[in-house]
Design an enzyme around this catalytic site. Structure first.
Site, PDB file in Angstrom:
ATOM      1  N   GLU A  76       0.724  -1.101  -0.039  1.00  0.00           N
ATOM      2  CA  GLU A  76      -0.067   0.061  -0.019  1.00  0.00           C
ATOM      3  C   GLU A  76       0.973   1.314   0.003  1.00  0.00           C
ATOM      4  OE1 GLU A  76      -2.540   0.878   3.413  1.00  0.00           O
ATOM      5  OE2 GLU A  76      -3.494   2.210   2.054  1.00  0.00           O
ATOM      6  N   ASP A  77       1.836   1.320   0.754  1.00  0.00           N
ATOM      7  CA  ASP A  77       2.553   2.439   0.806  1.00  0.00           C
ATOM      8  C   ASP A  77       4.153   2.668   0.358  1.00  0.00           C
ATOM      9  OD1 ASP A  77       0.566   3.327   2.656  1.00  0.00           O
ATOM     10  OD2 ASP A  77       1.416   2.737   4.477  1.00  0.00           O
TER      11      ASP A  77
END
Ligand code: MN
Length: 714
Positions: A76-77
């Site tokens: 996600e990051d």
């Protein structure tokens, strides 16, 4: 922050066979990927996944879960991909990280607290593997523990979400410890004043020397020993949040709350639980309505314990929970406890009703690793949860489509839906919805429910609405058609056609209104002729009688202008002989015809290729050689068609309009077969001759609602 070797040591302390190498690689990978990213606390970002992994070790989870915990935010990051993770750490870890990434993307925007329940279900349904949920909860727990670093506006939102969604979720899977900690932090955030005043009260009481916990523990221990029950007694002040909840529930002030202390008696087995209960109840006064036996009737999440309220030692009202050590572990750690127990080859009982099936797998699985792998969450797999554009969640049965969704939003939306955008893309109405889809229903005032929808919708609400609409719509069509047919029939006989006459014969046809009669005639359940005969019982003259009369008139060579509309001109008949058209083949001027002398009913006119003629093949004396006369096309004849129509609103109306436009009159109409997608009908049409009928057939065939039209050869 946990160091790399500390984390590995923690895992190895309960799982000596853990994949040390993979744990080390995951630790380094997370560190590298998150790189210089910082948390709002100022700590390096990678401290977060490391702490999450640390929380997971408290639940003694397998190394796959710990690794997934370390990697949970990488996709996600950071620039990490699922493919890369699959390559480096295997498909299991990749699947868990993928599940967590998906969970991170969905967000409940609605402020409606009723929506929280659906959102929890969505999270459960999307966490196909229970480890996804455990890691998600550990993630949330660490975020809550570091909540004070966030900006105030953000803090309130996260705390509210935790209280509405994650704490109940932890409770649902029986993880009391996590649930309590999440609630306490959220409470402190959301109701700071209440939290502080309750804490201050508790501190004050303690300073006043009225902290009776140690004294009561001592007394209860003594009671148990005297009664011969081996027990461990613990006690505590209740948490600020649970005190606050109780104050709210009872609408009471802190002073009015009598039991702010709770005690636990932990014994060896179930029998000892009831023995301990007996000791408590014989020594102390019970507080009415505070006794609950969750051992014989566990809570849905598997919670087992006996609760009772008594006026206990020191004359203080207290709550006592009695349970075994096993029950205690399961109550506090929930589903994770099963795994911990399995490790010690000490399988706990079937505590979770909702994971009954999973426990069967547990018992069959040869190792704990396999247990977790097979622990697929079977909850809500018969439902899907989809978002409205406003962020509300709608729960639907599995296999639901945008039409079901539209009806779930509102019947009006369902009735007028023409299309749907799923996650921003236009998709067909029959598309099967997936968990977490965002659905925007496109509507048009011109749209009506389509019978076609009935084939793919799954919700009762959608099915009922579609059927109701189609039924009402069809009835309207039938009624309009029936009225036309009746009017024509009455007029052709020069009989007065009015409601009054029809009302008088309603009971004859089990009809409740004139519209009922129209609809029945239109649908072909009764004929216009039946109705006419009922309204005018004394009107004896049949169509046939008229036909014969006019034939006779013609046969005698007298031209009868009044009967010009009914000229039957057939050559080759004996004057005066009764004649009728066979009902089987409905011959028309233009068809080659033959007369058959029947027994007692005169001559029947058949078309030459009528199948019924086979019956008379051995009786040539009955055959009359006849042909159409010159005036045959001046009147009308009945042609019979077999038609297959699309079963859609307006189709019957289109059919009758087409026939009318081609100067044909529907004399009768009978539905012989009806399916979801089509009607099969027999239509009798008044036409001049064969060519007229052929023209009508051609026009029908050109219509898009007609899938088949031909003369009926019955
Ligand atoms: Mn995270």
């Amino acid at each position: 922050m946990l160091r790399q070797y500390e984390l590995v040591d923690l895992v190895k302390s309960y799982d000596p066979d853990a994949d040390e190498d993979a744990l080390n690689r995951a630790y380094v990978y997370a560190m590298k990927k998150h790189g210089a990213q910082l948390r709002t606390s100022g700590d390096p970002y990678y401290s977060h996944p490391v702490e999450v992994a640390g929380i997971l070790t408290q639940f003694k989870l397998d190394s796959t879960s710990i690794i997934a915990g370390l990697l949970h935010d990488t996709v996600e990051d950071t620039d990490a991909t699922i493919e890369e993770i699959r390559e480096l750490f295997g498909p299991q870890v990749a699947q868990l990280v993928d599940g967590l990434t998906k969970l991170a993307m969905i967000e409940l925007k609605s402020k409606d607290t009723k929506q929280a329940e659906n959102f929890r279900k969505l999270l459960l349904a999307m966490s196909e593997d229970i480890r996804v949920l455990l890691i998600k909860l550990a993630d949330r727990l660490h975020n809550m523990r570091t909540l004070h670093f966030c900006a105030p506006e953000k803090r309130a939102r996260i705390a509210r979400e935790t209280l509405d969604i994650y704490a109940p979720l932890a409770e649902r899977i029986g993880m009391q410890e996590i649930k309590t900690e999440l609630e306490e932090i959220a409470f402190k955030e959301l109701h700071k004043e209440a939290y502080e005043s309750i804490t201050a009260r508790l501190n004050f009481l303690r300073e006043q020397g009225s902290n009776l916990v140690p004294a009561i523990i001592k007394q209860l221990e003594k009671d148990m020993a005297e009664g011969g029950v081996k027990a461990m007694v613990s006690g505590r002040e209740k948490s600020p949040y649970s005190i606050w909840r109780k104050m709210q529930k009872k609408n009471a002030s802190f002073e009015q709350l009598s039991d702010i202390m709770a005690f636990r008696i932990i014994v060896d087995d179930v029998a000892s639980c009831y023995q301990a209960l007996g000791i408590v109840h014989s020594k102390y006064h019970m507080v009415p309505r505070r006794f609950k036996d969750y051992i014989s009737t566990p809570k849905p999440n598997g919670y087992k314990s006996i609760h009772t309220g008594v006026i206990g030692p020191e004359n203080t009202r207290i709550e006592i929970q009695i349970r075994t050590q096993e029950m205690h572990e399961v109550n506090e750690k929930g589903v994770a406890a099963h795994w911990a127990y399995k490790q010690g080859e000490k399988v706990v009982g079937k505590n979770f009703r909702w994971i009954q099936e999973l426990l069967e797998i547990l018992e069959e699985a040869s190792n704990p690793e396999e247990f977790l792998e097979n622990t697929k969450l079977e909850m809500y797999n018969d439902q899907v949860f989809c978002f409205t554009p406003k962020g509300d969640l709608i729960g639907l049965p599995v296999n639901s489509t945008p039409v079901d969704f539209a009806y779930a939003v509102h019947s009006k939306v369902g009735n007028t839906c023409v299309g749907a955008k799923i996650n921003g893309e236009i998709k067909p109405l029959r598309t099967v919805l997936q968990n977490g889809d965002q659905v925007e229903v496109l509507t048009s005032k011109a749209q009506h429910p389509s019978p076609e929808w009935d084939r793919f919708v799954v919700t009762g609400k959608a099915k009922a609405a579609i059927r109701r609409y189609v039924r009402a719509n069809k009835r309207e069509q039938f009624a309009a058609l029936g009225e036309q047919m009746l009017e024509r029939t009455f007029k052709s006989e020069n009989l007065d056609f009015n409601d009054k006459g029809l009302i008088s014969v309603l009971p004859n046809f089990e009809a409740e209104s004139v519209e009922d009669i129209y609809a029945k005639v239109g649908e072909g359940l009764i004929t216009a002729w039946d109705v006419m005969k009922a309204v005018y019982p004394s009107y004896k003259q049949s169509k046939l009688g008229k036909v014969v009369k006019s034939f006779k008139a013609r046969g005698f060579g007298k031209s009868d202008k009044k009967n010009k509309s009914e000229p039957l001109k057939i050559k080759g008949l004996i004057p005066g002989m009764a004649v009728h058209f066979a009902g089987c083949c409905h011959p028309l001027p233009g068809d080659r015809i033959v007369g058959i002398v029947t027994t007692g009913k005169g001559v029947a006119v058949h078309s030459i290729d009528c199948k019924a003629l086979e019956k008379y093949a051995s009786e040539p004396e009955r055959w009359l050689d006849i042909s159409w006369g010159d005036g045959a096309t001046e009147g009308t004849h009945i042609g019979r068609l077999r038609v297959i129509l699309a079963n859609e609103p307006g189709a019957l109306g289109d059919l009758s309009n087409l026939i009318a436009r081609n100067e044909g009159n529907i004399a009768n109409l009978n539905i012989t077969n009806r399916t979801l997608s089509y009607f099969e009908l027999i239509v009798d049409i008044e036409v001049r001759d064969l060519k007229h009928l052929t023209d009508i057939i051609a026009a029908l065939k050109a219509s898009k609602v007609v899938s088949y039209a031909a003369r009926s050869n019955q």
